[in-house]
Design a protein around this motif. Structure first.
Motif, PDB file in Angstrom:
ATOM      1  N   THR A 292       0.845  -1.194   0.000  1.00 57.08           N
ATOM      2  CA  THR A 292       0.000   0.000   0.000  1.00 57.08           C
ATOM      3  C   THR A 292       0.880   1.242   0.000  1.00 57.08           C
ATOM      4  OG1 THR A 292      -0.128  -0.042   2.417  1.00 57.08           O
ATOM      5  CG2 THR A 292      -1.917  -1.110   1.192  1.00 57.08           C
ATOM      6  N   ARG A 293       0.415   2.279  -0.669  1.00 58.49           N
ATOM      7  CA  ARG A 293       1.147   3.546  -0.732  1.00 58.49           C
ATOM      8  C   ARG A 293       0.178   4.690  -0.429  1.00 58.49           C
ATOM      9  NH1 ARG A 293       4.406   0.394  -0.438  1.00 58.49           N
ATOM     10  NH2 ARG A 293       6.257  -0.015  -1.713  1.00 58.49           N
ATOM     11  N   PRO A 294       0.433   5.445   0.636  1.00 56.75           N
ATOM     12  CA  PRO A 294       1.505   5.235   1.614  1.00 56.75           C
ATOM     13  C   PRO A 294       1.213   4.023   2.505  1.00 56.75           C
ATOM     14  CG  PRO A 294       0.047   6.984   2.344  1.00 56.75           C
ATOM     15  CD  PRO A 294      -0.408   6.616   0.962  1.00 56.75           C
ATOM     16  N   PRO A 295       2.245   3.400   3.081  1.00 57.35           N
ATOM     17  CA  PRO A 295       2.030   2.223   3.928  1.00 57.35           C
ATOM     18  C   PRO A 295       1.262   2.595   5.192  1.00 57.35           C
ATOM     19  CG  PRO A 295       4.304   2.972   4.057  1.00 57.35           C
ATOM     20  CD  PRO A 295       3.665   3.750   2.949  1.00 57.35           C
ATOM     21  N   ARG A 296       0.122   1.969   5.398  1.00 55.47           N
ATOM     22  CA  ARG A 296      -0.694   2.304   6.559  1.00 55.47           C
ATOM     23  C   ARG A 296      -1.711   1.196   6.811  1.00 55.47           C
ATOM     24  NH1 ARG A 296      -4.753   7.169   5.407  1.00 55.47           N
ATOM     25  NH2 ARG A 296      -5.632   6.311   7.314  1.00 55.47           N
ATOM     26  N   ALA A 297      -2.324   1.234   7.977  1.00 55.00           N
ATOM     27  CA  ALA A 297      -3.398   0.317   8.320  1.00 55.00           C
ATOM     28  C   ALA A 297      -4.278   0.991   9.361  1.00 55.00           C
ATOM     29  CB  ALA A 297      -2.848  -0.998   8.861  1.00 55.00           C
ATOM     30  N   VAL A 298      -5.579   0.809   9.244  1.00 53.08           N
ATOM     31  CA  VAL A 298      -6.525   1.354  10.212  1.00 53.08           C
ATOM     32  C   VAL A 298      -6.604   0.408  11.413  1.00 53.08           C
ATOM     33  CG1 VAL A 298      -8.920   2.036  10.619  1.00 53.08           C
ATOM     34  CG2 VAL A 298      -7.880   2.384   8.367  1.00 53.08           C
ATOM     35  N   VAL A 299      -6.517   0.956  12.607  1.00 49.72           N
ATOM     36  CA  VAL A 299      -6.699   0.143  13.810  1.00 49.72           C
ATOM     37  C   VAL A 299      -8.192   0.024  14.067  1.00 49.72           C
ATOM     38  CG1 VAL A 299      -6.194  -0.127  16.259  1.00 49.72           C
ATOM     39  CG2 VAL A 299      -4.505   0.948  14.756  1.00 49.72           C
ATOM     40  N   TYR A 300      -8.737  -1.187  13.846  1.00 54.43           N
ATOM     41  CA  TYR A 300     -10.171  -1.410  14.015  1.00 54.43           C
ATOM     42  C   TYR A 300     -10.556  -1.686  15.469  1.00 54.43           C
ATOM     43  CZ  TYR A 300     -11.006  -1.747   8.952  1.00 54.43           C
ATOM     44  OH  TYR A 300     -11.121  -1.481   7.614  1.00 54.43           O
ATOM     45  N   ASP A 301      -9.652  -2.307  16.227  1.00 56.52           N
ATOM     46  CA  ASP A 301      -9.982  -2.642  17.612  1.00 56.52           C
ATOM     47  C   ASP A 301      -8.695  -2.833  18.398  1.00 56.52           C
ATOM     48  OD1 ASP A 301     -11.530  -3.109  19.813  1.00 56.52           O
ATOM     49  OD2 ASP A 301     -12.464  -4.958  19.076  1.00 56.52           O
ATOM     50  N   ALA A 302      -8.809  -2.754  19.731  1.00 55.20           N
ATOM     51  CA  ALA A 302      -7.680  -2.990  20.625  1.00 55.20           C
ATOM     52  C   ALA A 302      -8.233  -3.417  21.974  1.00 55.20           C
ATOM     53  CB  ALA A 302      -6.824  -1.734  20.768  1.00 55.20           C
ATOM     54  N   ALA A 303      -7.463  -4.242  22.690  1.00 53.52           N
ATOM     55  CA  ALA A 303      -7.937  -4.775  23.968  1.00 53.52           C
ATOM     56  C   ALA A 303      -6.763  -5.051  24.893  1.00 53.52           C
ATOM     57  CB  ALA A 303      -8.740  -6.061  23.736  1.00 53.52           C
ATOM     58  N   PHE A 304      -7.061  -5.124  26.198  1.00 54.14           N
ATOM     59  CA  PHE A 304      -6.085  -5.516  27.209  1.00 54.14           C
ATOM     60  C   PHE A 304      -6.227  -7.013  27.449  1.00 54.14           C
ATOM     61  CE2 PHE A 304      -7.225  -1.121  27.999  1.00 54.14           C
ATOM     62  CZ  PHE A 304      -6.024  -0.500  28.312  1.00 54.14           C
ATOM     63  N   ASP A 305      -5.128  -7.775  27.362  1.00 55.41           N
ATOM     64  CA  ASP A 305      -5.238  -9.208  27.608  1.00 55.41           C
ATOM     65  C   ASP A 305      -4.797  -9.553  29.026  1.00 55.41           C
ATOM     66  OD1 ASP A 305      -2.462  -9.366  27.652  1.00 55.41           O
ATOM     67  OD2 ASP A 305      -2.313 -10.776  25.983  1.00 55.41           O
ATOM     68  N   SER A 306      -4.810 -10.850  29.366  1.00 56.85           N
ATOM     69  CA  SER A 306      -4.515 -11.299  30.731  1.00 56.85           C
ATOM     70  C   SER A 306      -3.031 -11.306  31.037  1.00 56.85           C
ATOM     71  CB  SER A 306      -5.094 -12.699  30.946  1.00 56.85           C
ATOM     72  OG  SER A 306      -4.527 -13.615  30.017  1.00 56.85           O
ATOM     73  N   GLU A 307      -2.188 -11.067  30.036  1.00 61.30           N
ATOM     74  CA  GLU A 307      -0.734 -11.090  30.228  1.00 61.30           C
ATOM     75  C   GLU A 307      -0.133  -9.686  30.272  1.00 61.30           C
ATOM     76  OE1 GLU A 307       1.201 -13.784  27.490  1.00 61.30           O
ATOM     77  OE2 GLU A 307      -0.633 -14.973  27.313  1.00 61.30           O
ATOM     78  N   GLN A 308      -0.947  -8.698  30.625  1.00 61.00           N
ATOM     79  CA  GLN A 308      -0.492  -7.305  30.700  1.00 61.00           C
ATOM     80  C   GLN A 308       0.024  -6.825  29.345  1.00 61.00           C
ATOM     81  OE1 GLN A 308      -0.867  -5.358  33.590  1.00 61.00           O
ATOM     82  NE2 GLN A 308      -2.065  -7.154  34.114  1.00 61.00           N
ATOM     83  N   ARG A 309      -0.715  -7.183  28.301  1.00 61.18           N
ATOM     84  CA  ARG A 309      -0.363  -6.767  26.953  1.00 61.18           C
ATOM     85  C   ARG A 309      -1.545  -6.052  26.299  1.00 61.18           C
ATOM     86  NH1 ARG A 309       1.732 -11.963  23.753  1.00 61.18           N
ATOM     87  NH2 ARG A 309      -0.443 -12.525  24.152  1.00 61.18           N
ATOM     88  N   ILE A 310      -1.222  -5.310  25.273  1.00 64.72           N
ATOM     89  CA  ILE A 310      -2.230  -4.708  24.409  1.00 64.72           C
ATOM     90  C   ILE A 310      -2.308  -5.552  23.143  1.00 64.72           C
ATOM     91  CG2 ILE A 310      -2.863  -2.680  23.066  1.00 64.72           C
ATOM     92  CD1 ILE A 310      -2.977  -2.293  26.102  1.00 64.72           C
ATOM     93  N   ILE A 311      -3.523  -5.907  22.736  1.00 63.59           N
ATOM     94  CA  ILE A 311      -3.728  -6.612  21.479  1.00 63.59           C
ATOM     95  C   ILE A 311      -4.396  -5.635  20.519  1.00 63.59           C
ATOM     96  CG2 ILE A 311      -4.677  -8.643  20.341  1.00 63.59           C
ATOM     97  CD1 ILE A 311      -2.747  -9.325  22.569  1.00 63.59           C
ATOM     98  N   SER A 312      -3.831  -5.495  19.326  1.00 64.39           N
ATOM     99  CA  SER A 312      -4.421  -4.616  18.307  1.00 64.39           C
ATOM    100  C   SER A 312      -4.883  -5.447  17.120  1.00 64.39           C
ATOM    101  CB  SER A 312      -3.403  -3.570  17.848  1.00 64.39           C
ATOM    102  OG  SER A 312      -2.286  -4.199  17.219  1.00 64.39           O
ATOM    103  N   ALA A 313      -5.907  -4.960  16.437  1.00 66.62           N
ATOM    104  CA  ALA A 313      -6.445  -5.614  15.244  1.00 66.62           C
ATOM    105  C   ALA A 313      -6.614  -4.552  14.171  1.00 66.62           C
ATOM    106  CB  ALA A 313      -7.783  -6.277  15.551  1.00 66.62           C
ATOM    107  N   SER A 314      -6.054  -4.782  12.994  1.00 65.92           N
ATOM    108  CA  SER A 314      -6.021  -3.722  11.978  1.00 65.92           C
ATOM    109  C   SER A 314      -6.544  -4.188  10.634  1.00 65.92           C
ATOM    110  CB  SER A 314      -4.594  -3.192  11.818  1.00 65.92           C
ATOM    111  OG  SER A 314      -3.808  -4.101  11.061  1.00 65.92           O
ATOM    112  N   SER A 315      -6.666  -3.214   9.726  1.00 68.38           N
ATOM    113  CA  SER A 315      -7.141  -3.484   8.368  1.00 68.38           C
ATOM    114  C   SER A 315      -6.125  -4.272   7.546  1.00 68.38           C
ATOM    115  CB  SER A 315      -7.458  -2.171   7.649  1.00 68.38           C
ATOM    116  OG  SER A 315      -6.307  -1.335   7.576  1.00 68.38           O
ATOM    117  N   ALA A 316      -4.905  -4.449   8.069  1.00 67.30           N
ATOM    118  CA  ALA A 316      -3.910  -5.294   7.402  1.00 67.30           C
ATOM    119  C   ALA A 316      -4.218  -6.774   7.592  1.00 67.30           C
ATOM    120  CB  ALA A 316      -2.514  -4.981   7.932  1.00 67.30           C
ATOM    121  N   GLY A 317      -5.275  -7.079   8.365  1.00 71.16           N
ATOM    122  CA  GLY A 317      -5.606  -8.462   8.638  1.00 71.16           C
ATOM    123  C   GLY A 317      -4.679  -9.102   9.648  1.00 71.16           C
TER     124      GLY A 317
END
Length: 324
Positions: A292-317
């Protein structure tokens, strides 16, 4: 001149150190759909993912076990593109929506509970209660519609004067927050349809969110204004503060205790905020969609998991994990 030089030097050092405090290094990655997705949602604990792509249709994944659980297939007979997905707070149900219809899914058996059409406006956002029986829709005609799918009870919230861009439903289905092009976000009762608080913005409201215990709410607009609200009083608790020129968010979610807020942007940035001060605590940039030009992805969702991490989900699949 010497004082001015020192001030400029201090500013440069502060900005440089601020950048050093943040790391783009991911902790884990799941490449689910290499050709990208048009919608992608996570469960509250970041374990399950439901996404839609033109190639594979609706896919359900278990990120903890790193495997695909089911292919749910097409939403309707026309194989319409799914533009909105939301998973219920308890992780059992999901709502998926095109511009003209929506489906509710029981994720424990990977089957749809039904398909419903909307004829008086285009669907711009959706949410679902933990029972899987109540849904909330934001429409292009200015209506926010609450529907009990079991009883057929329907409330049309008509306070908005323009398009409703974003909606959020409390886990028990009792309260709603809706934001629109009329520069307002409303907190209202789904039993009576009565507005309980009005949150004013200087520009169009494009994102709202609930803290799961109903203590806090979030709203942001198309400019540089993003607020955390005390639901009980209706007062502003904090305003997000950043060096970014604009704070336009494509997703937002509170931590379970409400101490933190995670947001994602259309330009691929994930950020964590302190809800008591509005200060930015951390940030990352997600992997862009290939070629993709310019290189980018939309962040569709994000969550806190049980391991003190952030999980992100984007349009890049792609789903990515980041250490807090």
């Amino acid at each position: 001149m010497r004082v001015i030089s020192h001030l400029i030097l201090c500013c440069i050092v502060i900005v440089t150190l601020n950048g050093c405090f943040f790391s783009d290094k991911e902790d884990q990655r799941w490449e689910i759909e290499p050709k990208g997705s048009t919608s992608f949602a996570l469960s509250r604990d970041g374990r399950f993912a439901l996404l839609y792509s033109q190639q594979e249709q609706l896919l359900l994944w278990d990120l903890k076990e790193e495997k695909q659980l089911a292919t749910l297939g097409e939403q309707d007979a026309q194989a319409s593109s799914v533009s909105h997905i939301r998973i219920s707070d308890n992780g059992r149900f999901a709502i998926t929506a095109t511009q003209t219809n929506f489906a509710v899914w029981d994720l424990t058996i990977s089957q749809a509970d039904g398909l419903w059409s909307i004829s008086d406006g285009l669907i711009r956002d959706v949410d679902i209660a933990s029972t899987g029986e109540q849904v909330l829709l934001g429409l292009s005609n200015g209506k926010a519609i609450f529907i009990d799918l079991v009883t057929g009870r329907r409330i049309e919230f008509l306070a908005h004067q323009e398009k409703v861009n974003t909606v959020a439903l409390s886990p028990n289905g009792r309260y709603a927050i809706t934001g629109g092009n009329d520069y307002k976000a409303y907190f209202w009762d789904t039993r009576s349809g009565q507005a309980l608080h009005v949150f004013e913005h200087p520009q169009r409201v494009n994102r709202v969110a609930f803290q799961r215990d109903g203590k806090l709410a979030f709203s942001s607009d198309g400019g540089n204004d993003a607020y955390v609200w005390d639901i009980k009083t209706g007062n502003k608790q904090a305003e997000l503060s950043s060096f970014s020129r604009q704070l336009i968010f494509s997703t937002a979610r509170f931590s379970d205790d409400g101490a933190m807020l995670i947001t994602g942007t259309p330009s691929g940035r994930v950020q964590v905020w302190d809800t008591s001060t509005g200060d930015e605590l951390n940030r990352w940039d997600v992997e862009p969609l290939k070629d993709t030009r310019p290189p980018r992805a939309v962040v569709y969702d994000a969550a806190f998991d049980s391991e003190q991490r952030i999980i992100s989900a984007s349009s890049a699949g792609i789903a990515q994990a980041w250490k807090l």
